[in-house]
Write a protein that holds these residues in place. Sequence first.
Motif, PDB file in Angstrom:
ATOM      1  N   PRO A  53       0.812  -1.225   0.000  1.00 15.38           N
ATOM      2  CA  PRO A  53       0.000   0.000   0.000  1.00 15.38           C
ATOM      3  C   PRO A  53       0.840   1.268   0.000  1.00 15.38           C
ATOM      4  O   PRO A  53       0.511   2.239  -0.697  1.00 15.38           O
ATOM      5  N   LEU A  54       1.931   1.258   0.756  1.00 14.99           N
ATOM      6  CA  LEU A  54       2.797   2.437   0.805  1.00 14.99           C
ATOM      7  C   LEU A  54       3.430   2.706  -0.555  1.00 14.99           C
ATOM      8  O   LEU A  54       3.498   3.860  -1.001  1.00 14.99           O
ATOM      9  N   LEU A  55       3.890   1.654  -1.230  1.00 13.74           N
ATOM     10  CA  LEU A  55       4.516   1.830  -2.544  1.00 13.74           C
ATOM     11  C   LEU A  55       3.511   2.327  -3.577  1.00 13.74           C
ATOM     12  O   LEU A  55       3.848   3.156  -4.431  1.00 13.74           O
ATOM     13  N   LEU A  56       2.266   1.834  -3.508  1.00 13.13           N
ATOM     14  CA  LEU A  56       1.229   2.297  -4.437  1.00 13.13           C
ATOM     15  C   LEU A  56       0.926   3.779  -4.211  1.00 13.13           C
ATOM     16  O   LEU A  56       0.796   4.549  -5.170  1.00 13.13           O
ATOM     17  N   PHE A  57       0.822   4.183  -2.956  1.00 13.77           N
ATOM     18  CA  PHE A  57       0.562   5.591  -2.668  1.00 13.77           C
ATOM     19  C   PHE A  57       1.769   6.455  -3.014  1.00 13.77           C
ATOM     20  O   PHE A  57       1.610   7.619  -3.412  1.00 13.77           O
ATOM     21  N   LEU A  58       2.967   5.902  -2.871  1.00 15.08           N
ATOM     22  CA  LEU A  58       4.161   6.644  -3.265  1.00 15.08           C
ATOM     23  C   LEU A  58       4.159   6.890  -4.769  1.00 15.08           C
ATOM     24  O   LEU A  58       4.493   7.988  -5.231  1.00 15.08           O
ATOM     25  N   GLY A  59       3.768   5.897  -5.552  1.00 12.32           N
ATOM     26  CA  GLY A  59       3.671   6.074  -6.997  1.00 12.32           C
ATOM     27  C   GLY A  59       2.627   7.108  -7.372  1.00 12.32           C
ATOM     28  O   GLY A  59       2.862   7.960  -8.244  1.00 12.32           O
ATOM     29  N   ALA A  60       1.452   7.054  -6.713  1.00  7.32           N
ATOM     30  CA  ALA A  60       0.407   8.043  -6.988  1.00  7.32           C
ATOM     31  C   ALA A  60       0.874   9.443  -6.599  1.00  7.32           C
ATOM     32  O   ALA A  60       0.619  10.424  -7.324  1.00  7.32           O
ATOM     33  N   GLY A  61       1.577   9.557  -5.473  1.00  2.00           N
ATOM     34  CA  GLY A  61       2.082  10.850  -5.047  1.00  2.00           C
ATOM     35  C   GLY A  61       3.113  11.419  -6.007  1.00  2.00           C
ATOM     36  O   GLY A  61       3.134  12.625  -6.266  1.00  2.00           O
ATOM     37  N   ALA A  62       3.975  10.550  -6.546  1.00  2.75           N
ATOM     38  CA  ALA A  62       4.988  11.014  -7.503  1.00  2.75           C
ATOM     39  C   ALA A  62       4.333  11.563  -8.767  1.00  2.75           C
ATOM     40  O   ALA A  62       4.765  12.591  -9.315  1.00  2.75           O
ATOM     41  N   ILE A  63       3.273  10.905  -9.226  1.00  8.72           N
ATOM     42  CA  ILE A  63       2.567  11.379 -10.431  1.00  8.72           C
ATOM     43  C   ILE A  63       1.907  12.729 -10.173  1.00  8.72           C
ATOM     44  O   ILE A  63       2.011  13.663 -10.986  1.00  8.72           O
ATOM     45  N   LEU A  64       1.206  12.858  -9.036  1.00 11.05           N
ATOM     46  CA  LEU A  64       0.540  14.120  -8.704  1.00 11.05           C
ATOM     47  C   LEU A  64       1.558  15.246  -8.518  1.00 11.05           C
ATOM     48  O   LEU A  64       1.323  16.392  -8.940  1.00 11.05           O
ATOM     49  N   TYR A  65       2.681  14.921  -7.905  1.00  9.14           N
ATOM     50  CA  TYR A  65       3.690  15.953  -7.662  1.00  9.14           C
ATOM     51  C   TYR A  65       4.296  16.452  -8.979  1.00  9.14           C
ATOM     52  O   TYR A  65       4.514  17.664  -9.151  1.00  9.14           O
ATOM     53  N   ARG A  66       4.541  15.545  -9.904  1.00  9.11           N
ATOM     54  CA  ARG A  66       5.095  15.962 -11.212  1.00  9.11           C
ATOM     55  C   ARG A  66       4.119  16.856 -11.954  1.00  9.11           C
ATOM     56  O   ARG A  66       4.515  17.834 -12.601  1.00  9.11           O
ATOM     57  N   LYS A  67       2.837  16.538 -11.876  1.00 13.00           N
ATOM     58  CA  LYS A  67       1.828  17.372 -12.553  1.00 13.00           C
ATOM     59  C   LYS A  67       1.738  18.755 -11.908  1.00 13.00           C
ATOM     60  O   LYS A  67       1.587  19.771 -12.588  1.00 13.00           O
ATOM     61  N   ALA A  68       1.809  18.795 -10.571  1.00 14.06           N
ATOM     62  CA  ALA A  68       1.701  20.095  -9.886  1.00 14.06           C
ATOM     63  C   ALA A  68       2.944  20.938 -10.099  1.00 14.06           C
ATOM     64  O   ALA A  68       2.864  22.174 -10.143  1.00 14.06           O
ATOM     65  N   ALA A  69       4.120  20.294 -10.234  1.00 20.88           N
ATOM     66  CA  ALA A  69       5.372  21.023 -10.418  1.00 20.88           C
ATOM     67  C   ALA A  69       5.569  21.508 -11.846  1.00 20.88           C
ATOM     68  O   ALA A  69       6.399  22.382 -12.105  1.00 20.88           O
ATOM     69  N   ALA A  70       4.816  20.894 -12.783  1.00 22.55           N
ATOM     70  CA  ALA A  70       5.006  21.248 -14.201  1.00 22.55           C
ATOM     71  C   ALA A  70       4.508  22.669 -14.495  1.00 22.55           C
ATOM     72  O   ALA A  70       3.582  23.162 -13.874  1.00 22.55           O
TER      73      ALA A  70
END
Length: 360
Positions: A343-360
Amino acid sequence: MKLLYRYIFRQFAVSFLFASLTFAALFTLIDMVENLDGFFDRRVGPAGIVWYYMLSLPATFQVTAPVSTLLASILTAGRLSASSELAAIRSSGVSMDQLMRPFLLGGAIIVLLNLANASLFEPVAASAKIAFQREALNETRPGLHEGANIHILEPDNRVVTIGSYDPEGSRALNVTIEKFDGQHLLSRTDAPVMVFDGASKKWVMPKAAVRTFGAAPGSLLFRTGRETLDLALTARSLKELNVLPEEMNLVQHYRYIREKMRAGFPGLERARVKLHAKLAVPLASLVVILIGVPLSAVKKRSGLAAEIALALFIGFLFLGMQRTVATMGYNGMIEPWVAAWLPLLLFLGAGAILYRKAAA
């Protein structure tokens, strides 16, 4: 910049403390409604009830910390976005990486507090709570050996059977040790008492009866006397048979599993999952920030209620996923480390995607 970091960190810390206290009160109230009749039936007074729920707080904080952190990050970032402060901050040249620093600092502090809780406070509180349940509420813990009828697979194809164990005297009673070569029984040793010698770290049978079976049918050698055995099993391993993982700190828990696996104890999946969870769950408080801040970094028309609902949905989704996958690990369907970390790894992957979109 330091002033901005202090401002964001202070808002995040206040929101986290408020969320933690709210969840603790909510969980306590729900549990109290369910168990209040039991307290009254056992004539437990108000002081006993308060003490019981004080002992429950470390475990409650450990479970709710990721949800509280997520709620705090969403509320803090959402408040900055709704008041147009976030837009002003970003337009002044502050990058998403810089904006995340006070949030990540707060998350790192929460992780350290959770690890300290798992290592120091939660085990002590869990042990005291179990003692209270046994003495005041007359509750017993299911699925434990209770020091009787213990079967252990030792190295070199040896099976140790213990009728009962006396932890005070480090004595195993009515002991049988059988050694096999494939399906062929090579020897059997019986003794009324087996004592652990702390100096030599070996087990001693003062009055042992040893039967050695040869390859030919009916071939048998019999002798009696004192036997000294070098077993992977230790006195501490037997003493810890009735200790739950919740009562151990990280070091004790790791040592417990290592010794039990070396001694051939079966059914360690639950204990192994819980060991990994003691590390994975605290780290979740840092991972969920990567989801909460990017989600709230965009100015939306939704109000505070929608922000809280979103945080609760994501937070309890993580808890539900963690419990579900952990159950699969308990039953041996997946590896224990996968059950705790997936579960932690899945949420880490989702967080990385959201963070890249917000930083773009």
